[in-house]
Design an enzyme around this catalytic site. Structure first.
Site, PDB file in Angstrom:
ATOM      1  CD  GLN A 112      20.542  34.774  46.353  1.00  0.00           C
ATOM      2  OE1 GLN A 112      21.613  34.608  46.930  1.00  0.00           O
ATOM      3  NE2 GLN A 112      19.396  34.716  46.979  1.00  0.00           N
ATOM      4  CG  ASN A 113      17.348  29.867  42.426  1.00  0.00           C
ATOM      5  OD1 ASN A 113      18.178  29.901  43.327  1.00  0.00           O
ATOM      6  ND2 ASN A 113      16.065  29.652  42.634  1.00  0.00           N
ATOM      7  CG  ASP A 115      16.166  27.108  38.781  1.00  0.00           C
ATOM      8  OD1 ASP A 115      15.412  28.032  38.412  1.00  0.00           O
ATOM      9  OD2 ASP A 115      16.211  26.723  39.972  1.00  0.00           O
ATOM     10  CG  HIS A 130      24.525  34.190  41.814  1.00  0.00           C
ATOM     11  ND1 HIS A 130      24.114  33.652  43.012  1.00  0.00           N
ATOM     12  CD2 HIS A 130      25.079  35.401  42.118  1.00  0.00           C
ATOM     13  CE1 HIS A 130      24.400  34.495  43.994  1.00  0.00           C
ATOM     14  NE2 HIS A 130      24.975  35.561  43.481  1.00  0.00           N
ATOM     15  CB  CYS A 138      34.918  31.068  25.298  1.00  0.00           C
ATOM     16  SG  CYS A 138      36.632  30.605  25.002  1.00  0.00           S
TER      17      CYS A 138
HETATM   18  P1  NAD Z   1      21.083  28.292  50.085  1.00  0.00           P
HETATM   19  O1  NAD Z   1      21.231  26.879  49.608  1.00  0.00           O
HETATM   20  O2  NAD Z   1      22.238  28.916  50.795  1.00  0.00           O
HETATM   21  O3  NAD Z   1      19.839  28.390  51.075  1.00  0.00           O
HETATM   22  C1  NAD Z   1      18.581  27.855  50.763  1.00  0.00           C
HETATM   23  C2  NAD Z   1      17.552  28.496  51.677  1.00  0.00           C
HETATM   24  O4  NAD Z   1      16.275  28.019  51.311  1.00  0.00           O
HETATM   25  C3  NAD Z   1      17.760  28.158  53.159  1.00  0.00           C
HETATM   26  O5  NAD Z   1      17.623  29.351  53.915  1.00  0.00           O
HETATM   27  C4  NAD Z   1      16.624  27.181  53.462  1.00  0.00           C
HETATM   28  O6  NAD Z   1      16.171  27.294  54.804  1.00  0.00           O
HETATM   29  C5  NAD Z   1      15.573  27.631  52.476  1.00  0.00           C
HETATM   30  N1  NAD Z   1      14.616  26.600  52.034  1.00  0.00           N
HETATM   31  C6  NAD Z   1      14.869  25.290  51.776  1.00  0.00           C
HETATM   32  N2  NAD Z   1      13.762  24.683  51.339  1.00  0.00           N
HETATM   33  C7  NAD Z   1      12.788  25.626  51.297  1.00  0.00           C
HETATM   34  C8  NAD Z   1      11.416  25.598  50.905  1.00  0.00           C
HETATM   35  N3  NAD Z   1      10.815  24.494  50.466  1.00  0.00           N
HETATM   36  N4  NAD Z   1      10.700  26.760  50.996  1.00  0.00           N
HETATM   37  C9  NAD Z   1      11.292  27.904  51.439  1.00  0.00           C
HETATM   38  N5  NAD Z   1      12.596  27.976  51.831  1.00  0.00           N
HETATM   39  C10 NAD Z   1      13.332  26.850  51.747  1.00  0.00           C
HETATM   40  O7  NAD Z   1      20.618  29.120  48.805  1.00  0.00           O
HETATM   41  P2  NAD Z   1      20.895  30.619  48.324  1.00  0.00           P
HETATM   42  O8  NAD Z   1      20.672  31.552  49.460  1.00  0.00           O
HETATM   43  O9  NAD Z   1      20.124  30.792  47.078  1.00  0.00           O
HETATM   44  O10 NAD Z   1      22.458  30.728  47.980  1.00  0.00           O
HETATM   45  C11 NAD Z   1      23.215  29.674  47.450  1.00  0.00           C
HETATM   46  C12 NAD Z   1      23.849  29.873  46.077  1.00  0.00           C
HETATM   47  O11 NAD Z   1      23.665  28.608  45.460  1.00  0.00           O
HETATM   48  C13 NAD Z   1      23.228  30.855  45.134  1.00  0.00           C
HETATM   49  O12 NAD Z   1      24.263  31.618  44.616  1.00  0.00           O
HETATM   50  C14 NAD Z   1      22.630  30.034  43.977  1.00  0.00           C
HETATM   51  O13 NAD Z   1      23.058  30.515  42.719  1.00  0.00           O
HETATM   52  C15 NAD Z   1      23.239  28.677  44.138  1.00  0.00           C
HETATM   53  N6  NAD Z   1      22.267  27.555  43.940  1.00  0.00           N
HETATM   54  C16 NAD Z   1      21.287  27.659  42.993  1.00  0.00           C
HETATM   55  C17 NAD Z   1      20.399  26.609  42.802  1.00  0.00           C
HETATM   56  C18 NAD Z   1      19.334  26.742  41.735  1.00  0.00           C
HETATM   57  O14 NAD Z   1      19.550  27.424  40.730  1.00  0.00           O
HETATM   58  N7  NAD Z   1      18.150  26.139  41.915  1.00  0.00           N
HETATM   59  C19 NAD Z   1      20.495  25.457  43.583  1.00  0.00           C
HETATM   60  C20 NAD Z   1      21.530  25.385  44.534  1.00  0.00           C
HETATM   61  C21 NAD Z   1      22.404  26.450  44.712  1.00  0.00           C
HETATM   62 ZN    ZN Z   2      36.759  31.420  22.755  1.00  0.00          ZN
END
Ligand code: NAD
Ligand code: ZN
Length: 268
Positions: A112-113, A115, A130, A138
């Site tokens: 879902q990240n 990055d 995502h 655009c």
């Molecule tokens: P979330 O922020 O809702 O939840 C993060 C989860 O990770 C929590 O359940 C937490 O308890 C757990 N967590 C925190 N630190 C941890 C660790 N060190 N080890 C294991 N677990 C740990 O994240 P989500 O469920 O991915 O959903 C949020 C949305 O935010 C997604 O759609 C995503 O695209 C976006 N997002 C992405 C990034 C990224 O790309 N790195 C960063 C922030 C948000």
């Molecule tokens: Zn365009």
């Protein structure tokens, strides 16, 4: 539920069950969320934001209507987030996932990240449900493009920055990520579903399971007969029979768990 360390009521029980399930698996899916990148210094949406960003909720910033009203604010937010990613290093959890394939099993990564930390340690074919901060789209004609690092200003926190323009129609560029209220890229979603339905084990790492439809993925794996292993600092399991919960940091639990998985006897 089980603490992945040694201090819970049933020490190591779920860790043993998890390593057994992985050892017997031919196809493993790693499904990751923001928590896997938290120890690389990329904030999750649960972490409190600072400075001007503390006044905004990402769920409001990451919408088409906010971009229409205030494109400089939204573009500044994404440049700031992208800069966090550019400065971050993949951690031991990303590395462990990438190295799991060396045991001779098929390993698919669905994230879902937005990055690119999985890719930076060698995971290939990563499905980004995502989207990605590395590419742009655009807002007007939807043409895709890249965002070369050297062409981007390094924003200060909360900076308002004018989005660059599309080379084809002069529309404003937006990041190629899925905003709240938007559909997931259908090809990526279909590919992810096919992998989830055919896997033996799904490891769900660092996701709160709040954002749908991605949150349905562990449930879909369970209903297709797979074992689901959750790795999270909090208990996120729903207590289904084939669900295992390893509580701890991704950088500690994943290397420890995968060290217990021997090489597959025959190539899968
Ligand atoms: P979330 O922020 O809702 O939840 C993060 C989860 O990770 C929590 O359940 C937490 O308890 C757990 N967590 C925190 N630190 C941890 C660790 N060190 N080890 C294991 N677990 C740990 O994240 P989500 O469920 O991915 O959903 C949020 C949305 O935010 C997604 O759609 C995503 O695209 C976006 N997002 C992405 C990034 C990224 O790309 N790195 C960063 C922030 C948000
Ligand atoms: Zn365009």
């Amino acid at each position: 539920m089980n603490q992945a360390g040694e201090n819970s009521g049933a020490p190591g029980a779920d860790l043993k069950r998890a390593s057994d399930a992985l050892s017997n698996a031919g196809h493993i899916v790693c499904f990751s969320g923001a928590g896997i990148s938290a120890e690389s210094g990329i904030a999750t949406y649960r972490d409190p934001l600072t400075g001007i960003w503390a006044q905004h909720d990402p769920r409001t910033l990451e919408t088409a209507s906010t971009f229409r009203k205030n494109p400089q604010l939204v573009w500044g937010w994404y440049l700031w987030r992208r800069q966090q990613v550019v400065n971050a290093q993949p951690n031991a959890a990303h590395l462990a996932v990438s190295q799991l394939a060396a045991t001779g099993r098929k390993v698919s990564v669905i994230t879902q990240n937005v990055d690119d930390l999985h890719e930076r340690v060698g995971s290939v074919g990563v499905l980004h449900l995502h989207g990605s901060l590395s590419t742009s789209k655009c807002f007007a004609c939807h043409r895709l493009g890249t965002l070369p690092e050297h062409q981007m200003p390094i924003p200060s926190e909360g900076a308002l920055i004018e989005p660059p323009r599309c080379g084809r129609c002069s529309g404003k560029l937006r990041p190629n990520v899925v905003w709240y209220g938007e559909d997931l890229p259908s090809g990526v979603w279909k590919s992810a579903i096919a992998l989830v339905k055919s896997c033996d084990v799904l490891i769900s790492v660092g996701t709160s399971g709040i954002v749908t439809p991605a949150a349905d993925i562990p449930w879909l794996a369970l209903s297709s007969g797979a074992t689901v292993i959750h790795v999270n600092t909090e208990d996120v399991s729903t207590a289904e029979p084939n669900e295992l919960m390893l509580i701890g940091k991704a950088t500690e639990v994943l290397p420890k768990l995968f060290a217990l998985v021997p090489r597959a006897e025959q190539p899968q």
